[in-house]
Design a protein around this motif. Structure first.
Motif, PDB file in Angstrom:
ATOM      1  N   HIS A   1      27.290  -0.399 108.009  1.00 38.00           N
ATOM      2  CA  HIS A   1      28.654  -0.815 107.679  1.00 38.00           C
ATOM      3  C   HIS A   1      29.426  -1.202 108.928  1.00 38.00           C
ATOM      4  N   THR A   2      30.458  -2.004 108.676  1.00 34.31           N
ATOM      5  CA  THR A   2      31.368  -2.392 109.742  1.00 34.31           C
ATOM      6  C   THR A   2      32.773  -2.249 109.170  1.00 34.31           C
ATOM      7  N   VAL A   3      33.762  -1.942 110.009  1.00 31.50           N
ATOM      8  CA  VAL A   3      35.090  -1.561 109.496  1.00 31.50           C
ATOM      9  C   VAL A   3      36.190  -2.415 110.113  1.00 31.50           C
ATOM     10  N   ARG A   4      37.168  -2.796 109.287  1.00 31.36           N
ATOM     11  CA  ARG A   4      38.375  -3.430 109.801  1.00 31.36           C
ATOM     12  C   ARG A   4      39.584  -2.745 109.167  1.00 31.36           C
ATOM     13  N   ALA A   5      40.479  -2.226 110.009  1.00 33.75           N
ATOM     14  CA  ALA A   5      41.667  -1.531 109.506  1.00 33.75           C
ATOM     15  C   ALA A   5      42.907  -2.379 109.761  1.00 33.75           C
ATOM     16  N   VAL A   6      43.660  -2.676 108.691  1.00 40.58           N
ATOM     17  CA  VAL A   6      44.893  -3.454 108.828  1.00 40.58           C
ATOM     18  C   VAL A   6      46.067  -2.480 108.887  1.00 40.58           C
ATOM     19  N   ALA A   7      47.263  -2.995 109.181  1.00 40.16           N
ATOM     20  CA  ALA A   7      48.454  -2.129 109.224  1.00 40.16           C
ATOM     21  C   ALA A   7      48.707  -1.555 107.835  1.00 40.16           C
ATOM     22  N   PRO A   8      49.134  -0.281 107.754  1.00 40.17           N
ATOM     23  CA  PRO A   8      49.385   0.292 106.430  1.00 40.17           C
ATOM     24  C   PRO A   8      50.616  -0.318 105.770  1.00 40.17           C
ATOM     25  N   GLY A   9      50.586  -0.364 104.434  1.00 35.13           N
ATOM     26  CA  GLY A   9      51.797  -0.738 103.701  1.00 35.13           C
ATOM     27  C   GLY A   9      51.786  -2.134 103.116  1.00 35.13           C
ATOM     28  N   GLU A  10      52.770  -2.368 102.277  1.00 34.91           N
ATOM     29  CA  GLU A  10      52.870  -3.590 101.465  1.00 34.91           C
ATOM     30  C   GLU A  10      52.852  -4.895 102.287  1.00 34.91           C
ATOM     31  N   PRO A  11      53.466  -4.941 103.486  1.00 33.22           N
ATOM     32  CA  PRO A  11      53.446  -6.217 104.224  1.00 33.22           C
ATOM     33  C   PRO A  11      52.025  -6.728 104.515  1.00 33.22           C
ATOM     34  N   SER A  12      51.018  -5.859 104.477  1.00 40.38           N
ATOM     35  CA  SER A  12      49.644  -6.343 104.721  1.00 40.38           C
ATOM     36  C   SER A  12      49.078  -7.111 103.527  1.00 40.38           C
ATOM     37  N   LYS A  13      49.754  -7.044 102.379  1.00 42.46           N
ATOM     38  CA  LYS A  13      49.293  -7.841 101.234  1.00 42.46           C
ATOM     39  C   LYS A  13      49.835  -9.257 101.416  1.00 42.46           C
ATOM     40  N   SER A  14      49.272  -9.968 102.405  1.00 41.15           N
ATOM     41  CA  SER A  14      49.808 -11.293 102.751  1.00 41.15           C
ATOM     42  C   SER A  14      48.659 -12.270 102.970  1.00 41.15           C
ATOM     43  N   VAL A  15      48.973 -13.550 102.849  1.00 44.87           N
ATOM     44  CA  VAL A  15      47.964 -14.586 103.109  1.00 44.87           C
ATOM     45  C   VAL A  15      47.501 -14.487 104.561  1.00 44.87           C
TER      46      VAL A  15
ATOM     47  N   ARG B   1      56.011  11.424  99.286  1.00 48.99           N
ATOM     48  CA  ARG B   1      56.638  10.271  98.612  1.00 48.99           C
ATOM     49  C   ARG B   1      55.572   9.399  97.926  1.00 48.99           C
ATOM     50  N   ASP B   2      54.446   9.186  98.605  1.00 45.59           N
ATOM     51  CA  ASP B   2      53.387   8.357  98.019  1.00 45.59           C
ATOM     52  C   ASP B   2      52.709   9.075  96.849  1.00 45.59           C
ATOM     53  N   LEU B   3      52.577  10.391  96.961  1.00 44.74           N
ATOM     54  CA  LEU B   3      52.007  11.160  95.854  1.00 44.74           C
ATOM     55  C   LEU B   3      52.866  10.996  94.602  1.00 44.74           C
ATOM     56  N   ARG B   4      54.181  11.218  94.742  1.00 41.09           N
ATOM     57  CA  ARG B   4      55.089  11.118  93.605  1.00 41.09           C
ATOM     58  C   ARG B   4      55.063   9.713  93.006  1.00 41.09           C
ATOM     59  N   ALA B   5      55.139   8.722  93.888  1.00 36.49           N
ATOM     60  CA  ALA B   5      55.218   7.336  93.416  1.00 36.49           C
ATOM     61  C   ALA B   5      53.995   6.979  92.568  1.00 36.49           C
ATOM     62  N   GLY B   6      52.848   7.492  92.968  1.00 33.78           N
ATOM     63  CA  GLY B   6      51.622   7.155  92.249  1.00 33.78           C
ATOM     64  C   GLY B   6      51.639   7.632  90.808  1.00 33.78           C
TER      65      GLY B   6
ATOM     66  N   GLY C   1      57.876  -3.182 100.711  1.00 38.24           N
ATOM     67  CA  GLY C   1      57.630  -1.942 101.446  1.00 38.24           C
ATOM     68  C   GLY C   1      58.851  -1.032 101.525  1.00 38.24           C
ATOM     69  N   VAL C   2      60.038  -1.538 101.162  1.00 39.77           N
ATOM     70  CA  VAL C   2      61.244  -0.708 101.259  1.00 39.77           C
ATOM     71  C   VAL C   2      61.316   0.259 100.074  1.00 39.77           C
ATOM     72  N   VAL C   3      61.184  -0.301  98.880  1.00 40.49           N
ATOM     73  CA  VAL C   3      61.004   0.541  97.684  1.00 40.49           C
ATOM     74  C   VAL C   3      59.515   0.455  97.400  1.00 40.49           C
ATOM     75  N   ASN C   4      58.809   1.572  97.356  1.00 42.90           N
ATOM     76  CA  ASN C   4      57.367   1.391  97.146  1.00 42.90           C
ATOM     77  C   ASN C   4      57.056   1.139  95.677  1.00 42.90           C
ATOM     78  N   HIS C   5      55.848   0.690  95.404  1.00 39.24           N
ATOM     79  CA  HIS C   5      55.544   0.136  94.086  1.00 39.24           C
ATOM     80  C   HIS C   5      55.818   1.136  92.951  1.00 39.24           C
ATOM     81  N   GLY C   6      55.354   2.351  93.108  1.00 38.46           N
ATOM     82  CA  GLY C   6      55.538   3.347  92.040  1.00 38.46           C
ATOM     83  C   GLY C   6      57.011   3.633  91.792  1.00 38.46           C
ATOM     84  N   GLU C   7      57.807   3.687  92.852  1.00 40.80           N
ATOM     85  CA  GLU C   7      59.253   3.910  92.682  1.00 40.80           C
ATOM     86  C   GLU C   7      59.874   2.744  91.910  1.00 40.80           C
TER      87      GLU C   7
END
Ligand SMILES: NC(=O)c1ccc[n+]([C@@H]2O[C@H](COP(=O)([O-])OP(=O)(O)OC[C@H]3O[C@@H](n4cnc5c(N)ncnc54)[C@H](O)[C@@H]3O)[C@@H](O)[C@H]2O)c1
Length: 361
Positions: A44-58, A156-161, A240-246
């Motif tokens: 395997h090989t790994v690539r880690a992007v920045a955490p959070g909604e802004p990484s869902k980008s073209v 916060r992420d636990l609750r939102a989920g 990323g300001v209001v997370n998806h579950g919220e």
């Protein structure tokens, strides 16, 4: 983690894995996963992007395609999307286009992704105009969920989920609703047995809906409950300001208020929903949202939803637990009134349609 790696190896066979993850998940779980995959014989090989909604980008997807192209990943190899809903959506979208579709497996690490986002094959990145505007329907080759990975989630992420689990209970299952009410505090206390039941239940509900309607032509539409308002809320707040579950929690309250104001409710779903969301520490009104909402801007941002859903905003509105009606004639003023009932201030009934007409021009 050994069992998880074995499951993945059984699924994919003798291939190379390209792991797409985010930096937080990689820091917390990457080394253990990598070790277990090596023991299971998977290169395997790994690539880690920045955490959070802004990484869902073209832009982020494009960087990942560059990385895949340089990594010697070939037609029979597999992408492993190891992370929350952002990584599952992003990894699936990247896989859908690379070498005319590479197989991908989701290894979801948030409650939200384990109960919802990892399954169903809706993969996408965001656009300034709307959430998930650039995407595809492309099913994962498999989904492997390990609830032990949820133990490191921020509160916060636990609750939102859990909001996406509440959504499923309302649209499809009074029994799941009873389970959530019985175990809300156990879920927040990260009781692993309860979390496993939470995820299994949700997976059964989602796969049944998706199998009947993989391309969201009809039967799967109840899954959009809470999202007709929730997605535009994420867009206007800034991703990323209001997370998806919220956003979905607040969206469910607004949409259920619309149902109540239309006289659709056959049970006190609104009161029941608000009570459970409050117990889970999720937003139910302006005071409990992390940002101030301008009702005009929110209404304007619902316009692209009409395009995405084929000419109508199509609100899935609850009648009672497990029964949803798809309604396509909700007018702006109804949304506006529901937003005001939630404490979002600005203008008055009648002004809403003017705001949207101005936006259309
Ligand atoms: N495709 C679908 O059907 C579908 C359904 C629902 C939601 N979604 C999408 O899912 C996204 C939201 O997913 P999310 O809430 O999982 O967000 P996320 O992926 O951004 O994860 C939330 C945060 O938790 C961190 N994290 C992830 N796993 C962790 C762990 N085990 N321990 C500690 N931290 C961890 C992440 O780094 C991130 O900071 C949205 O973009 C939404 O549109 C898609």
């Amino acid at each position: 983690m050994a069992e998880t790696a074995d499951h993945i190896a059984d699924l994919v066979g003798d291939v190379k894995l390209a792991i797409i993850t985010d930096q937080t998940v990689e820091r917390l779980h990457g080394p253990k996963l990598s070790d277990a995959l090596s023991r299971a014989g998977l290169a395997h090989t790994v690539r880690a992007v920045a955490p959070g909604e802004p990484s869902k980008s073209v832009a982020c997807a494009s960087e990942l395609w560059d990385w895949l192209a340089d990594s010697g990943i070939g037609r029979y190899d597999v992408i492993l999307a190891h992370g929350g809903g952002v990584i599952n959506d992003l990894g699936g979208w990247v896989a859908s286009a690379f070498i005319r579709q590479l197989r991908y497996v989701n290894l979801p690490t948030t409650v939200l992704a384990q109960v919802d986002a990892a399954m169903g094959g809706k993969v996408a990145v965001n656009h300034a105009t709307a959430k998930n505007l650039i995407g595809a329907f492309y099913q994962p080759y498999g989904v492997v969920a390990n609830v032990a990975q949820l133990a490191t989630l921020a509160n916060r992420d636990l609750r939102a989920g859990v909001a996406e689990a509440v959504k499923k209970a309302i649209i499809a299952s009074p029994a799941y609703w009873r389970f959530l009410n019985e175990h809300a505090e156990d879920i927040l206390a990260l009781d692993l047995d309860v979390l496993e039941q939470l995820v299994r239940y949700a997976a059964a509900i989602k796969t049944e809906l998706v199998e009947r309607d993989p391309y969201e032509r009809d039967l799967r539409r109840p899954l959009n409950y809470g999202h007709t308002i929730g997605h535009p809320l994420e867009t206007v707040a800034g991703y990323g300001v209001v997370n998806h579950g919220e956003a979905v929690a607040f969206g469910m309250v607004v949409e259920t208020r619309i149902a109540a104001n239309r006289g659709l409710l056959e049970e006190p779903v609104l009161d029941m929903l608000i009570e459970l969301l409050r117990r889970l520490g999720l937003p139910v009104d302006q005071d409990t949202l992390p940002v101030r909402i301008d009702p005009y801007r929110l209404l304007e941002a619902t316009a692209p939803v009409e395009l995405i859903r084929g000419g109508s905003r199509r609100f899935p509105l609850p009648r009672k637990l497990g029964v949803i009606e798809i309604v396509d004639d909700v007018v702006d003023d109804e949304i506006y009134v529901a937003l005001r009932e939630c404490g979002c201030k600005g203008g008055g009934p009648g002004d809403a349609s003017m705001a949207r007409n101005a936006a259309a021009r």
